[in-house]
Design a protein around this motif. Sequence first.
Motif, PDB file in Angstrom:
ATOM      1  N   THR A 152       0.911  -1.182  -0.009  1.00 13.06           N
ATOM      2  CA  THR A 152       0.024   0.114   0.026  1.00 13.06           C
ATOM      3  C   THR A 152       0.868   1.266   0.038  1.00 13.06           C
ATOM      4  OG1 THR A 152      -1.754  -1.276   1.168  1.00 13.06           O
ATOM      5  CG2 THR A 152      -1.699   1.260   1.275  1.00 13.06           C
ATOM      6  N   VAL A 153       1.929   1.295   0.697  1.00 15.77           N
ATOM      7  CA  VAL A 153       2.772   2.311   0.861  1.00 15.77           C
ATOM      8  C   VAL A 153       3.572   2.696  -0.671  1.00 15.77           C
ATOM      9  CG1 VAL A 153       4.766   3.180   1.740  1.00 15.77           C
ATOM     10  CG2 VAL A 153       3.097   2.116   3.285  1.00 15.77           C
ATOM     11  N   LEU A 154       3.797   1.451  -1.078  1.00 20.60           N
ATOM     12  CA  LEU A 154       4.469   1.733  -2.440  1.00 20.60           C
ATOM     13  C   LEU A 154       3.539   1.980  -3.611  1.00 20.60           C
ATOM     14  CD1 LEU A 154       6.659   1.097  -4.777  1.00 20.60           C
ATOM     15  CD2 LEU A 154       5.863  -1.339  -4.982  1.00 20.60           C
ATOM     16  N   VAL A 155       2.160   1.568  -3.575  1.00 21.40           N
ATOM     17  CA  VAL A 155       1.328   1.989  -4.534  1.00 21.40           C
ATOM     18  C   VAL A 155       0.883   3.558  -4.250  1.00 21.40           C
ATOM     19  CG1 VAL A 155      -1.280   1.694  -4.992  1.00 21.40           C
ATOM     20  CG2 VAL A 155       0.281  -0.295  -4.869  1.00 21.40           C
ATOM     21  N   GLY A 156       0.669   3.777  -3.005  1.00 24.10           N
ATOM     22  CA  GLY A 156       0.439   5.228  -2.753  1.00 24.10           C
ATOM     23  C   GLY A 156       1.583   6.295  -3.097  1.00 24.10           C
ATOM     24  N   MET A 157       2.796   5.728  -3.056  1.00 21.79           N
ATOM     25  CA  MET A 157       3.936   6.741  -3.224  1.00 21.79           C
ATOM     26  C   MET A 157       3.919   6.765  -4.924  1.00 21.79           C
ATOM     27  SD  MET A 157       6.822   5.714  -0.738  1.00 21.79           S
ATOM     28  CE  MET A 157       8.155   6.535  -1.543  1.00 21.79           C
ATOM     29  N   LEU A 158       3.872   5.702  -5.496  1.00 23.66           N
ATOM     30  CA  LEU A 158       3.958   5.663  -7.190  1.00 23.66           C
ATOM     31  C   LEU A 158       2.703   6.442  -7.541  1.00 23.66           C
ATOM     32  CD1 LEU A 158       5.010   2.056  -7.909  1.00 23.66           C
ATOM     33  CD2 LEU A 158       6.469   3.954  -8.007  1.00 23.66           C
ATOM     34  N   GLN A 159       1.578   6.529  -7.014  1.00 23.85           N
ATOM     35  CA  GLN A 159       0.477   7.238  -7.545  1.00 23.85           C
ATOM     36  C   GLN A 159       0.604   8.479  -7.335  1.00 23.85           C
ATOM     37  OE1 GLN A 159      -2.073   5.688  -9.377  1.00 23.85           O
ATOM     38  NE2 GLN A 159      -2.113   7.783 -10.010  1.00 23.85           N
ATOM     39  N   VAL A 160       1.035   8.838  -6.204  1.00 13.76           N
ATOM     40  CA  VAL A 160       1.056  10.577  -5.923  1.00 13.76           C
ATOM     41  C   VAL A 160       2.084  11.093  -6.783  1.00 13.76           C
ATOM     42  CG1 VAL A 160       2.265  12.176  -4.256  1.00 13.76           C
ATOM     43  CG2 VAL A 160       0.554  10.459  -3.427  1.00 13.76           C
ATOM     44  N   LEU A 161       3.269  10.349  -7.086  1.00  6.15           N
ATOM     45  CA  LEU A 161       4.222  10.952  -8.064  1.00  6.15           C
ATOM     46  C   LEU A 161       3.499  11.069  -9.587  1.00  6.15           C
ATOM     47  CD1 LEU A 161       7.610   9.218  -6.919  1.00  6.15           C
ATOM     48  CD2 LEU A 161       6.720  11.429  -6.647  1.00  6.15           C
ATOM     49  N   ALA A 162       2.890   9.959  -9.941  1.00 10.51           N
ATOM     50  CA  ALA A 162       2.331  10.000 -11.434  1.00 10.51           C
ATOM     51  C   ALA A 162       1.201  11.112 -11.373  1.00 10.51           C
ATOM     52  CB  ALA A 162       1.822   8.472 -11.542  1.00 10.51           C
ATOM     53  N   SER A 163       0.389  11.099 -10.331  1.00  2.95           N
ATOM     54  CA  SER A 163      -0.460  12.205 -10.538  1.00  2.95           C
ATOM     55  C   SER A 163      -0.180  13.631 -10.676  1.00  2.95           C
ATOM     56  CB  SER A 163      -1.551  11.903  -9.129  1.00  2.95           C
ATOM     57  OG  SER A 163      -2.489  10.718  -9.333  1.00  2.95           O
ATOM     58  N   LEU A 164       1.165  13.740  -9.940  1.00  2.00           N
ATOM     59  CA  LEU A 164       1.506  15.015  -9.774  1.00  2.00           C
ATOM     60  C   LEU A 164       2.204  15.473 -11.284  1.00  2.00           C
ATOM     61  CD1 LEU A 164       3.636  15.186  -6.477  1.00  2.00           C
ATOM     62  CD2 LEU A 164       1.665  16.663  -7.098  1.00  2.00           C
ATOM     63  N   LYS A 165       2.543  14.357 -11.975  1.00  2.00           N
ATOM     64  CA  LYS A 165       3.034  14.580 -13.282  1.00  2.00           C
ATOM     65  C   LYS A 165       1.733  14.585 -14.641  1.00  2.00           C
ATOM     66  CE  LYS A 165       6.181  11.330 -12.926  1.00  2.00           C
ATOM     67  NZ  LYS A 165       7.080  10.368 -13.079  1.00  2.00           N
ATOM     68  N   VAL A 222      10.517  17.202  -2.518  1.00  2.00           N
ATOM     69  CA  VAL A 222      10.158  17.420  -1.161  1.00  2.00           C
ATOM     70  C   VAL A 222       9.129  16.361  -1.097  1.00  2.00           C
ATOM     71  CG1 VAL A 222       8.975  18.964   0.223  1.00  2.00           C
ATOM     72  CG2 VAL A 222      10.997  19.765  -1.069  1.00  2.00           C
ATOM     73  N   VAL A 223       8.056  16.122  -1.698  1.00  2.00           N
ATOM     74  CA  VAL A 223       7.009  15.388  -1.499  1.00  2.00           C
ATOM     75  C   VAL A 223       7.462  13.838  -1.441  1.00  2.00           C
ATOM     76  CG1 VAL A 223       5.065  14.047  -2.566  1.00  2.00           C
ATOM     77  CG2 VAL A 223       5.241  16.692  -2.925  1.00  2.00           C
ATOM     78  N   SER A 224       8.605  13.489  -2.142  1.00  2.00           N
ATOM     79  CA  SER A 224       9.288  12.185  -2.137  1.00  2.00           C
ATOM     80  C   SER A 224       9.839  11.901  -0.785  1.00  2.00           C
ATOM     81  CB  SER A 224      10.341  12.050  -3.312  1.00  2.00           C
ATOM     82  OG  SER A 224       9.340  12.251  -4.585  1.00  2.00           O
ATOM     83  N   LEU A 275       8.735   9.388   2.280  1.00  2.00           N
ATOM     84  CA  LEU A 275       9.975   8.240   2.850  1.00  2.00           C
ATOM     85  C   LEU A 275       9.766   8.558   4.375  1.00  2.00           C
ATOM     86  CD1 LEU A 275      12.732   8.426   0.328  1.00  2.00           C
ATOM     87  CD2 LEU A 275      10.939   6.395   0.629  1.00  2.00           C
ATOM     88  N   ARG A 276       9.857   9.867   4.780  1.00  2.00           N
ATOM     89  CA  ARG A 276       9.783  10.015   6.197  1.00  2.00           C
ATOM     90  C   ARG A 276       8.418   9.360   6.868  1.00  2.00           C
ATOM     91  NH1 ARG A 276      13.735  13.430   8.239  1.00  2.00           N
ATOM     92  NH2 ARG A 276      15.717  13.040   6.851  1.00  2.00           N
ATOM     93  N   PHE A 277       7.169   9.884   6.333  1.00  2.00           N
ATOM     94  CA  PHE A 277       6.050   9.301   6.527  1.00  2.00           C
ATOM     95  C   PHE A 277       5.713   7.927   6.691  1.00  2.00           C
ATOM     96  CE2 PHE A 277       1.346   9.158   6.591  1.00  2.00           C
ATOM     97  CZ  PHE A 277       1.184   9.918   8.090  1.00  2.00           C
TER      98      PHE A 277
END
Length: 317
Positions: A240-253, A303-305, A309-311
């Motif tokens: 879930t963490v992996l999917v969420g991180m990938l999705q946030v980065l993809a949506s920002l672009k 910064v988001v990435s 990673l910290r959260f």
Amino acid sequence: MSTQASPETVAPRDGGDGGVPEPSPTAGRSRPRQRRSGGWFVLPFAVCFGLFMLWPVVHGIAMSFTDESLTLAGTSFVGFDNYVEAFGDAAVWNALGNTLFFTLITTVPLVLIALGMALLVHTGLAGQWLWRLAFFAPYLLPVAVVTLIWQWVYQPDLGLANQLLNALGFGPVGWLSDEAVAMWAIALLTVWWTVGFNFLLYLAALQSLPDTLYEAAALDGAGAWRRLWSITLPQLRRTTVLVGMLQVLASLKVFDQIYILTKGGPNDSTRPILEYIYDVGFTGYRLGYASAISYLFFALIIVVSIAQLRFFPRQEG
């Protein structure tokens, strides 16, 4: 009759240091040769990486400190003027707000819906191959095909969406022409198009879970919901963490589907930051200013990435 071995056949050839063999005189010479041969294998990639990754990055940073334009022959150094202008540009903040809003309304559904789809398939529904094909097939479509399909769905008069609303007794909706609805319509398109990839990640994670956990829970009398909440979801935390991180980065672009469907309209209500950079650089011909905005956006992504990673610290084991 016994024979006694000569000292030459028994004594270690170590110079008298306890049996450690002496290194070959040619061993040290082969290492530099191996390093040189390995360098030749790395060289093609290094050249391509330098030409198509490092050089564009360095050139773009240098360009962001100039007033370079597609219409001007001369270029002069302007320092941080482009960055100062970007911070005071209302259009930049509007486009950035659109991007963040799109990221918010797509990331959560793309995680939850993908998880639900994977759980349904993993439970053993009849026609497994058909469900997997139906869930993953839209992700294989190119963006031009996807936008063409949804242009017909969102068509004001004959589109499927408004036909369904009419059948339910509601009035038609300007899916791509109403400022309050357009971004939601694009988000719905994006969820339908890209959820298949997240579904595949969740399904692979579910299939890798050990059966012993579920067998032990069944022996203890745990029901299906208890197994879901106590075993399945905790075991899927890393996915879930992996999917969420990938999705946030993809949506920002996000860029393609919005540019093809609305070109940022109506009234710039759907224009993301990447489209604004494109418009500034290739419609307004201000390459230096566009470069400055792009590197500010790049800094935001970094910064988001780091925040993600910290959260969501990586869990070991």
